[in-house]
Every structure is written in C-alpha cells, then in structure tokens.
Write a protein that holds these residues in place. Structure first.
Motif, mmCIF file in Angstrom:
data_model
loop_
_atom_site.group_PDB
_atom_site.id
_atom_site.type_symbol
_atom_site.label_atom_id
_atom_site.label_comp_id
_atom_site.label_asym_id
_atom_site.label_seq_id
_atom_site.Cartn_x
_atom_site.Cartn_y
_atom_site.Cartn_z
ATOM 1 N N GLU A 1 -8.920 4.507 -0.424
ATOM 2 C CA GLU A 1 -10.310 4.057 -0.488
ATOM 3 C C GLU A 1 -10.455 2.685 0.180
ATOM 4 O O GLU A 1 -11.410 2.434 0.901
ATOM 5 N N PHE A 2 -9.474 1.826 -0.086
ATOM 6 C CA PHE A 2 -9.485 0.473 0.466
ATOM 7 C C PHE A 2 -9.490 0.554 1.990
ATOM 8 O O PHE A 2 -10.253 -0.121 2.673
ATOM 9 N N GLU A 3 -8.641 1.447 2.469
ATOM 10 C CA GLU A 3 -8.486 1.601 3.912
ATOM 11 C C GLU A 3 -9.707 2.235 4.551
ATOM 12 O O GLU A 3 -9.921 2.102 5.755
ATOM 13 N N SER A 4 -10.484 2.928 3.758
ATOM 14 C CA SER A 4 -11.648 3.606 4.325
ATOM 15 C C SER A 4 -12.860 2.674 4.403
ATOM 16 O O SER A 4 -13.900 3.048 4.922
ATOM 17 N N THR A 5 -12.723 1.464 3.867
ATOM 18 C CA THR A 5 -13.839 0.520 3.970
ATOM 19 C C THR A 5 -13.574 -0.438 5.134
ATOM 20 O O THR A 5 -12.422 -0.755 5.444
ATOM 21 N N GLU A 6 -14.654 -0.903 5.730
ATOM 22 C CA GLU A 6 -14.548 -1.877 6.832
ATOM 23 C C GLU A 6 -13.815 -3.131 6.338
ATOM 24 O O GLU A 6 -12.906 -3.658 6.996
ATOM 25 N N LEU A 7 -14.197 -3.545 5.145
ATOM 26 C CA LEU A 7 -13.602 -4.735 4.545
ATOM 27 C C LEU A 7 -12.085 -4.583 4.372
ATOM 28 O O LEU A 7 -11.306 -5.479 4.700
ATOM 29 N N GLY A 8 -11.683 -3.430 3.872
ATOM 30 C CA GLY A 8 -10.261 -3.183 3.650
ATOM 31 C C GLY A 8 -9.497 -3.191 4.962
ATOM 32 O O GLY A 8 -8.436 -3.811 5.067
ATOM 33 N N ARG A 9 -10.061 -2.509 5.950
ATOM 34 C CA ARG A 9 -9.380 -2.460 7.261
ATOM 35 C C ARG A 9 -9.232 -3.861 7.836
ATOM 36 O O ARG A 9 -8.201 -4.227 8.377
ATOM 37 N N PHE B 1 -4.281 2.805 12.519
ATOM 38 C CA PHE B 1 -3.766 4.096 12.053
ATOM 39 C C PHE B 1 -3.787 4.101 10.545
ATOM 40 O O PHE B 1 -3.982 3.062 9.922
ATOM 41 N N SER B 2 -3.505 5.253 10.001
ATOM 42 C CA SER B 2 -3.317 5.268 8.559
ATOM 43 C C SER B 2 -1.952 4.691 8.271
ATOM 44 O O SER B 2 -0.988 4.942 8.994
ATOM 45 N N HIS B 3 -1.836 3.903 7.193
ATOM 46 C CA HIS B 3 -0.526 3.335 6.873
ATOM 47 C C HIS B 3 0.482 4.431 6.568
ATOM 48 O O HIS B 3 1.668 4.223 6.638
ATOM 49 N N PHE C 1 -11.800 -2.984 -5.958
ATOM 50 C CA PHE C 1 -10.788 -2.383 -6.838
ATOM 51 C C PHE C 1 -10.820 -0.889 -6.600
ATOM 52 O O PHE C 1 -11.890 -0.263 -6.659
ATOM 53 N N GLY C 2 -9.690 -0.299 -6.308
ATOM 54 C CA GLY C 2 -9.647 1.147 -6.113
ATOM 55 C C GLY C 2 -8.324 1.575 -5.520
ATOM 56 O O GLY C 2 -7.375 0.789 -5.460
ATOM 57 N N ALA C 3 -8.267 2.821 -5.065
ATOM 58 C CA ALA C 3 -7.038 3.382 -4.507
ATOM 59 C C ALA C 3 -6.824 2.850 -3.090
ATOM 60 O O ALA C 3 -7.792 2.508 -2.403
ATOM 61 N N PRO C 4 -5.557 2.790 -2.635
ATOM 62 C CA PRO C 4 -5.274 2.319 -1.278
ATOM 63 C C PRO C 4 -6.049 3.094 -0.202
ATOM 64 O O PRO C 4 -6.561 2.484 0.746
ATOM 65 N N MET D 1 0.809 -1.225 0.000
ATOM 66 C CA MET D 1 0.000 0.000 0.000
ATOM 67 C C MET D 1 0.840 1.273 0.000
ATOM 68 O O MET D 1 0.357 2.341 -0.341
ATOM 69 N N HIS D 2 2.104 1.151 0.397
ATOM 70 C CA HIS D 2 2.994 2.319 0.333
ATOM 71 C C HIS D 2 3.367 2.655 -1.104
ATOM 72 O O HIS D 2 3.780 3.769 -1.398
ATOM 73 N N PHE D 3 3.321 1.656 -1.967
ATOM 74 C CA PHE D 3 3.884 1.821 -3.301
ATOM 75 C C PHE D 3 2.837 1.923 -4.404
ATOM 76 O O PHE D 3 3.027 2.644 -5.367
ATOM 77 N N CYS D 4 1.757 1.158 -4.258
ATOM 78 C CA CYS D 4 0.839 1.049 -5.391
ATOM 79 C C CYS D 4 -0.168 2.210 -5.396
ATOM 80 O O CYS D 4 -0.309 2.929 -4.407
ATOM 81 N N ASN D 5 -0.847 2.383 -6.519
ATOM 82 C CA ASN D 5 -1.943 3.359 -6.553
ATOM 83 C C ASN D 5 -3.296 2.679 -6.797
ATOM 84 O O ASN D 5 -4.316 3.337 -6.845
ATOM 85 N N ARG D 6 -3.275 1.351 -6.943
ATOM 86 C CA ARG D 6 -4.511 0.591 -7.086
ATOM 87 C C ARG D 6 -4.366 -0.722 -6.340
ATOM 88 O O ARG D 6 -3.298 -1.343 -6.372
ATOM 89 N N ILE D 7 -5.477 -1.130 -5.705
ATOM 90 C CA ILE D 7 -5.512 -2.426 -5.030
ATOM 91 C C ILE D 7 -6.675 -3.218 -5.619
ATOM 92 O O ILE D 7 -7.759 -2.653 -5.830
ATOM 93 N N LEU D 8 -6.430 -4.475 -5.865
ATOM 94 C CA LEU D 8 -7.500 -5.378 -6.288
ATOM 95 C C LEU D 8 -7.535 -6.521 -5.284
ATOM 96 O O LEU D 8 -6.536 -7.218 -5.109
ATOM 97 N N LEU D 9 -8.671 -6.666 -4.610
ATOM 98 C CA LEU D 9 -8.837 -7.772 -3.664
ATOM 99 C C LEU D 9 -9.724 -8.827 -4.313
ATOM 100 O O LEU D 9 -10.845 -8.530 -4.749
ATOM 101 N N LEU D 10 -9.200 -10.050 -4.365
ATOM 102 C CA LEU D 10 -9.951 -11.160 -4.952
ATOM 103 C C LEU D 10 -10.316 -12.177 -3.879
ATOM 104 O O LEU D 10 -9.580 -12.387 -2.920
ATOM 105 N N ALA D 11 -11.475 -12.796 -4.045
ATOM 106 C CA ALA D 11 -11.876 -13.952 -3.240
ATOM 107 C C ALA D 11 -12.707 -14.826 -4.177
ATOM 108 O O ALA D 11 -13.914 -14.954 -4.024
#
Ligand code: ADP
Ligand code: MG
Length: 257
Positions: A223-231, A247-249, A218-221, A202-212
């Motif tokens: 945004e990912f961190e702002s969702t319950e799921l991402g946290r 905390f924020s990364h 799919f979105g910015a780090p 998350m320090h390096f990328c500008n997009r995250i894709l979470l698969l299950a």
C-alpha cells in the motif's frame, strides 16, 4: 483476534513542544512494524510512549491485557559501549534475570540455563565468555536480544528496536535482519523496528509507519508503495540510485543492504 496495542489520536510532547501527534493505529500479535521518518520526526518518542516511559499528552495508548510489561524487550538507539565495559556476555544476558531473583544473591541454575538457551537461539552461544565491550556492533545487538529473551519469563511477546542496524556492516545487517525475521515468524514475537533503511525493511515487515512529527502513513508495504508519497520516500531513502526505484521492491533479489 484482538490487537496487541492500539493508539487513538495520541500525541506526545516535551513541555510545550509537540514531538509527534495524530497517532492512530493498531498492531496485531505477530505484526512486524517498521517505523520510518527523518531525524526528529518523533520515532524514538513514539517508542518511549509504547514503553510507557512517556504518557500520551492527548489521546490514548492501550495494550492488550495479556501483554505484560516484562514481556516487552527493548534495544535503545545505540551509543557506543565502552571498550572496557566490565562484564562478560553471559553476565550481560544474566543481568536480564535480576528482576526474577529471590532472596539468594546468586543466579540460579535455571537463570543460567535460560541465558545460555537465549544466547544459542540468537547464534551467539560461542560468545558467552567474551567481554561484552569487545564485541562487534552486530554481536552486541544479538547479545542484547538474547538478554531481552532471557528476561521474559513466559516468552517475549514484543521486541522494540530503535535503529538496530546503525553502524553495522552489510553482512552483520543481513544476519540481524534474519534473526529478527526468525523471532517474528518462528517465535511469534511482534516486532517494532525504527529504521532508516526503508528499502530493506520493506522485505521483512508487514506494516510501515511513516512519521513527520505526525502520522503520515500507516499500512502494508504494498500500500505504501502504491502511494505517490510512499514512492517518493522510498526514492529519497535510496538516493535515487537504487535498483528498487521505479520497480516493485519484490523484484529485487534479496535484502538491499
Ligand atoms: P527521531 O527518533 O525520529 O529522530 P525523536 O523522537 O528523538 O525523533 O525527537 C522528536 C522531537 O522531540 C525532536 O524535535 C526532538 O528534538 C524532540 N525531543 C526528543 N527528546 C527530547 C527531550 N528529551 N526533551 C525535549 N525534546 C526532545
Ligand atoms: Mg531516534
């Protein structure tokens, strides 16, 4: 600006079994995408699709017309190279030039110059005479990146790495993250990296894709961190004892490796 590649409602299957579905995202040139998810969530399968080794079962995967096959570099998920792998580092990088050889059975001066230039760029210029099989994990990843760079005649546009940090010690990871960031920011290379290390990624990328086995996020780090799921995913990935949790990364001081 046009997207470099786009997936629209794409799924990939093995026989009757769906490996991953609901893929709907675009990457722009110079994006740095980290693909995360548990084992078996479809990460490597997605890469096979992007590499056109697998066709979508449903939906579409399209490339920008300016992106040619030989401008895509790929580092597969690592399996241990035999210790006696019978080639020097320079030969491994040069082998990326095989597709460019004319009728002469030799590499040209130009091939050798490109191979050496690529090795220097990845910080492995001093390794050219070493046996590839004797390199450390971090060194061999750098050499394989050099091979990808030497392969693309007009410059590499897309670098795809499947869990490149696996088995590397923290220092080697930091160096490899720095190299990939350099290629992304200074050389404009679009990066797709599968990783288990979401905190560092998350320090390096500008997009995250979470698969299950389907696209979950799919979105910015941020945004990912702002969702319950991402946290929750970030918390689980660091075992709940990571300074980043809660905390924020961005408050962390550097790559968390
Ligand atoms: P990941 O890389 O996230 O660990 P994969 O893409 O390798 O996941 O696998 C996704 C699913 O597809 C898994 O259930 C896996 O068993 C299955 N799978 C992967 N490769 C094959 C294959 N060659 N044949 C059949 N099933 C496969
Ligand atoms: Mg995999």
């Amino acid at each position: 600006m046009n997207a470099l590649l786009t997936l629209e409602s794409a799924s990939f299957t093995y026989g009757d079994k769906t490996a991953v579905e609901g893929l709907d995202f675009s990457l722009m040139p110079q994006d740095y995408l980290c693909v995360v998810g548990d084992n078996g969530s479809g990460k490597s399968t997605l890469l096979s699709g992007i590499l056109r080794l697998k066709q979508p079962h449903t939906g579409r995967l399209s490339y920008n017309e300016t992106l040619h096959r030989n401008q895509i570099g790929y580092l597969p998920q690592q399996h241990h190279v035999q210790g006696n792998f019978p080639a020097s580092v320079l030969e491994v990088v040069l082998s990326g030039r095989l597709g460019h050889k004319g009728p002469a059975p030799f590499y040209t001066k130009h091939d050798r110059a490109l191979a050496r230039e690529a090795l220097t760029l990845v910080g492995a210029g001093d390794l050219e005479q070493e046996w590839f099989g004797g390199l450390s994990g971090g060194q061999s990843q750098r050499v394989l990146i050099a091979r990808a760079l030497a392969t693309a005649p007009d410059g590499l546009k897309l670098l795809i790495l499947d869990e490149p940090m696996n088995g590397l010690d923290p220092h080697a990871r930091t160096l490899l993250y720095e190299l990939i960031r350099f290629l992304n920011t200074e050389r404009g290379i679009t990066v797709i990296m599968v990783t288990h290390d979401v905190n560092t990624a998350m320090h390096f990328c500008n997009r995250i894709l979470l698969l299950a086995t389907r696209q979950v996020f799919f979105g910015a780090p941020d945004e990912f961190e702002s969702t319950e799921l991402g946290r929750e995913f970030i918390r689980d990935a660091c075992g709940g004892n990571c300074a980043i949790c809660g905390f924020s990364h961005k408050h962390d001081e550097g790559p968390h490796v």
